[in-house]
Design a protein around this motif. Structure first.
Motif, PDB file in Angstrom:
ATOM      1  N   THR A  29       0.833  -1.148   0.009  1.00 55.50           N
ATOM      2  CA  THR A  29      -0.159   0.060  -0.187  1.00 55.50           C
ATOM      3  C   THR A  29       0.806   1.228  -0.012  1.00 55.50           C
ATOM      4  O   THR A  29       1.835   1.340   0.781  1.00 55.50           O
ATOM      5  N   VAL A  30       0.822   2.099  -0.962  1.00 57.22           N
ATOM      6  CA  VAL A  30       1.628   3.214  -1.076  1.00 57.22           C
ATOM      7  C   VAL A  30       0.617   4.648  -0.614  1.00 57.22           C
ATOM      8  O   VAL A  30      -0.533   4.775  -1.314  1.00 57.22           O
ATOM      9  N   LEU A  43       1.059   6.731   9.025  1.00 55.94           N
ATOM     10  CA  LEU A  43       2.022   5.615   9.275  1.00 55.94           C
ATOM     11  C   LEU A  43       2.533   5.293  10.694  1.00 55.94           C
ATOM     12  O   LEU A  43       2.416   4.471  11.037  1.00 55.94           O
ATOM     13  N   ARG A  44       2.672   6.546  11.312  1.00 54.06           N
ATOM     14  CA  ARG A  44       3.177   6.289  12.646  1.00 54.06           C
ATOM     15  C   ARG A  44       2.205   5.775  13.752  1.00 54.06           C
ATOM     16  O   ARG A  44       2.531   5.251  14.859  1.00 54.06           O
ATOM     17  N   LEU A 162       6.490  -0.843   7.670  1.00 50.26           N
ATOM     18  CA  LEU A 162       6.114   0.743   7.302  1.00 50.26           C
ATOM     19  C   LEU A 162       7.314   1.497   7.153  1.00 50.26           C
ATOM     20  O   LEU A 162       8.069   1.486   7.699  1.00 50.26           O
ATOM     21  N   LEU A 163       7.087   2.273   5.942  1.00 48.71           N
ATOM     22  CA  LEU A 163       8.227   2.740   5.561  1.00 48.71           C
ATOM     23  C   LEU A 163       7.838   4.491   5.148  1.00 48.71           C
ATOM     24  O   LEU A 163       7.172   4.473   4.210  1.00 48.71           O
ATOM     25  N   ASP A 164       8.634   5.343   5.966  1.00 51.15           N
ATOM     26  CA  ASP A 164       8.093   6.651   5.821  1.00 51.15           C
ATOM     27  C   ASP A 164       9.021   7.403   4.975  1.00 51.15           C
ATOM     28  O   ASP A 164      10.192   7.588   5.402  1.00 51.15           O
ATOM     29  N   GLU A 165       8.841   7.751   3.687  1.00 49.86           N
ATOM     30  CA  GLU A 165       9.931   8.189   2.927  1.00 49.86           C
ATOM     31  C   GLU A 165      11.151   7.491   3.057  1.00 49.86           C
ATOM     32  O   GLU A 165      12.326   8.343   2.970  1.00 49.86           O
ATOM     33  N   PRO A 166      11.483   6.455   2.863  1.00 43.74           N
ATOM     34  CA  PRO A 166      12.599   5.739   2.879  1.00 43.74           C
ATOM     35  C   PRO A 166      13.916   6.150   2.145  1.00 43.74           C
ATOM     36  O   PRO A 166      15.054   6.083   2.312  1.00 43.74           O
ATOM     37  N   THR A 167      13.606   6.905   0.906  1.00 44.93           N
ATOM     38  CA  THR A 167      14.362   7.242   0.101  1.00 44.93           C
ATOM     39  C   THR A 167      14.767   8.819  -0.032  1.00 44.93           C
ATOM     40  O   THR A 167      15.489   9.380  -0.922  1.00 44.93           O
ATOM     41  N   SER A 168      13.931   9.732   0.592  1.00 47.01           N
ATOM     42  CA  SER A 168      13.926  10.879   0.384  1.00 47.01           C
ATOM     43  C   SER A 168      15.288  11.724   0.778  1.00 47.01           C
ATOM     44  O   SER A 168      15.540  12.694   0.313  1.00 47.01           O
ATOM     45  N   ALA A 169      16.092  11.089   1.664  1.00 45.94           N
ATOM     46  CA  ALA A 169      17.361  11.486   2.028  1.00 45.94           C
ATOM     47  C   ALA A 169      18.461  11.133   0.896  1.00 45.94           C
ATOM     48  O   ALA A 169      19.597  11.474   1.316  1.00 45.94           O
ATOM     49  N   VAL A 193       3.847  -0.923   3.591  1.00 48.87           N
ATOM     50  CA  VAL A 193       3.010   0.396   3.423  1.00 48.87           C
ATOM     51  C   VAL A 193       4.142   1.491   3.563  1.00 48.87           C
ATOM     52  O   VAL A 193       4.890   1.499   4.190  1.00 48.87           O
ATOM     53  N   ILE A 194       4.026   2.109   2.252  1.00 52.10           N
ATOM     54  CA  ILE A 194       5.016   2.934   2.152  1.00 52.10           C
ATOM     55  C   ILE A 194       4.674   4.304   2.047  1.00 52.10           C
ATOM     56  O   ILE A 194       3.708   4.627   1.025  1.00 52.10           O
ATOM     57  N   VAL A 195       5.329   5.269   2.421  1.00 48.76           N
ATOM     58  CA  VAL A 195       5.053   6.762   2.179  1.00 48.76           C
ATOM     59  C   VAL A 195       5.926   7.132   1.178  1.00 48.76           C
ATOM     60  O   VAL A 195       7.375   6.935   1.445  1.00 48.76           O
ATOM     61  N   THR A 196       5.600   7.634   0.125  1.00 50.24           N
ATOM     62  CA  THR A 196       6.745   8.271  -0.636  1.00 50.24           C
ATOM     63  C   THR A 196       6.085   9.426  -1.678  1.00 50.24           C
ATOM     64  O   THR A 196       5.262   9.519  -1.996  1.00 50.24           O
ATOM     65  N   HIS A 197       7.233  10.343  -2.216  1.00 49.51           N
ATOM     66  CA  HIS A 197       7.096  11.288  -3.108  1.00 49.51           C
ATOM     67  C   HIS A 197       7.546  10.714  -4.496  1.00 49.51           C
ATOM     68  O   HIS A 197       7.060  11.528  -5.559  1.00 49.51           O
TER      69      HIS A 197
END
Ligand code: ATP
Ligand code: MG
Lengths: 249, 247
Positions: A29-30, A43-44, A162-169, A193-197
């Motif tokens: 789920t994104v 997510l949290r 659960l991944l919160d913007e795992p690659t934004s950094a 469950v992924i939050v991403t831009h």
């Protein structure tokens, strides 16, 4: 796993407005949406790092009513069944990579150290870091650190990661290392469950898309339909255009 | 005349090395060092407990305990150490409570010293440790929570090791300060090395030489501690270096 009628307020700012969502097991789920819309808060809440004032949380047989005090045993159950991967990795700096991965299994699950280490080495190999076991986190690149964080989470055998913007950094190059690992996990039917831009990645990995805006769910459903150009929701169309999806085609 | 001066000088030098310094060192090891080490260890334990109580988020009846610890820290940080020593050694014998303490609290000088120095160190060090714990990013708590660790285990395994590393320099400063502050124990009849140098000076009428000698010995002890501090700091940040070497 699902949440129903969840409300969360920071001060007098209502961040989540009576939202209900379910997160199908074995699927990815994104969560997407503009900045400040409440994605991280959702997510949290799933890992109980944030406590909504009201609403319900269901995971297998476990039922939590957010308006009541949550029992320690229930918190532990949730934390064992879900694992969080943070944007800033949050590895334990005083532990080696291997110790970062074995800490949970040994201290929380009561595994034998030798067994935990053997498994940790397999997991590190899986994320492509077998040779980094004895290194300390501060010597790793961002992409490596995030893959260790994923291995640390996997070591607990959570039902959901659960991944919160795992690659934004991360720089695009390092981002790819991490995205590959996530695609691999999705293929193995690990519930994510992924939050991403990163909409290109979302499109590739998502079974289900949730579009959050201003604390409300504007879309909750099939990923394919969401990205279809004839999407009739003007807000979503505007969002997709603003993220210039066209340039990715 | 110059022959007489030279004789006098060699006599003093002889006394310094065969009499004065041995006496000062003996008192230094018997009282200064023992007072400092025992008080520092007890002080650290008190400091850790105090810091943990003060950062605890427990409410209810625990708030009273928190208030007591806050009062303790305030009390010992806002009054002079010398006055604290006098109260504990000279004052407490007069703390007579009929039925409970009819004779007051009479402490041996060394005991009174240990109690006062420990409590004083504990009050200051608790603030150091509290600040160090709070300097560990909140995300470390969250990362530990997310793998199912409870608060106690997170403190013990994740937060304190990072906090203590940050605390090494300020705590070393406290320890060095404590070594020097033990000279105040002379005022409650403990014959530590400053008292010894005073006694010798009263006999040989050489205050400049005696107080310079004892200053030198304090400086020697503190230099050893500074060196130890440097070693500890290096050992505790060993991880970066080691893995860089491997890389
Ligand atoms: N601890 C907090 N205290 C006060 N306000 C908060 C807190 N955490 C989040 N908020 C607010 O809640 C709202 C939603 O935040 P959230 O982090 O969930 O958004 P997001 O969708 O993840 O945004 P982004 O894409 O920028 O990460 C924002 O307005 C934010 O300012
Ligand atoms: Mg966010």
């Amino acid at each position: 796993m699902k949440i129903t009628k969840v409300n969360k307020t920071f001060g007098n700012h209502q961040v989540l407005k009576n939202i209900s969502l379910d997160f199908p097991a074995g699927k990815t789920t994104v969560l997407v949406g503009p900045s400040g819309s409440g994605k991280s808060t959702i997510l949290r809440s799933l890992d109980l790092l944030e406590r909504p004032e009201s609403g319900n949380f269901d995971l297998d047989e476990l039922h939590i009513d957010f308006s009541q005090k949550i029992k320690d045993a229930d918190i532990l159950t949730v934390r064992k069944k879900t694992g969080m991967v943070f944007q800033s990795y949050n590895l334990f700096p005083h532990f080696t990579v291997l110790q970062n991965v074995t800490e949970g299994p040994v201290q929380v699950l009561g595994k034998k150290k030798a067994d935990a280490e053997a498994e940790a080495k397999q997991l590190l190999a899986k994320v492509g870091l077998a040779d980094k076991a004895d290194f300390y986190p501060e010597t790793l690149s961002g992409g490596q650190a995030q893959r260790v964080a994923i291995a640390r989470s996997l070591a607990m055998h959570p039902e959901y990661i659960l991944l919160d913007e795992p690659t934004s950094a991360l720089d695009p190059e390092l981002e790819m290392e991490v995205l590959k690992v996530l695609l691999e996990l999705a293929k193995e039917k690990q519930s994510l469950v992924i939050v991403t831009h990163n909409l290109a990645f979302a499109r590739r990995v998502a079974d289900k898309i949730v579009f959050v805006e201003n604390g409300e769910i504007l879309y909750d459903g099939d990923a394919g339909k969401f990205f279809a150009q004839d999407n009739d929701n003007q807000r979503i169309q505007d969002f997709l255009n603003s993220m210039s999806l066209a340039s990715l085609d | 005349m110059s022959c007489f001066a030279r004789k006098e000088l060699s006599k003093i030098l002889h006394s310094i090395f065969t009499d004065y310094l041995p006496q000062i060192f003996a008192a230094g090891f018997k009282y200064t060092i023992t007072l400092a080490i025992i008080s520092f260890i007890l002080g650290l334990i008190i400091a850790l407990v105090t810091a943990l109580v003060r950062i605890s988020d427990k409410g209810g009846g625990f708030l009273i305990i928190k208030a007591i610890f806050r009062f303790y820290v305030w009390l010992f940080r806002s009054t002079p150490l010398l006055v604290q020593l006098f109260i504990v050694y000279f004052g407490l014998p007069y703390l007579k409570i009929p039925g409970l303490l009819p004779n007051g609290i009479k402490l041996a000088p060394f005991t009174a010293g240990i109690i006062t120095f420990s409590l004083n160190t504990g009050a200051y060090a608790s603030e150091t440790i509290r600040a160090a714990i709070q300097s560990v990013p909140r995300e470390q708590w969250e990362a530990a929570a997310s793998i199912g660790m409870n608060r106690g285990k997170t403190l013990r395994r994740i937060i304190l090791p990072q906090a203590l590393k940050v605390s090494i320099p300020p705590l070393s400063n406290s320890f060095i300060g404590l070594v020097k502050d033990t000279s105040l124990a002379a005022s409650i009849t403990i014959v530590e090395m400053f008292e010894v140098s005073q006694q010798i000076a009263a006999e040989n009428y050489q205050p400049l030489i005696m107080y310079s000698l004892v200053a030198l010995v304090y400086a020697l002890f503190c230099s050893v501690l500074s060196w130890l501090q440097g070693w500890l700091e290096k050992a505790s940040s060993r991880h970066s270096k080691e893995s860089e070497a491997e890389a």
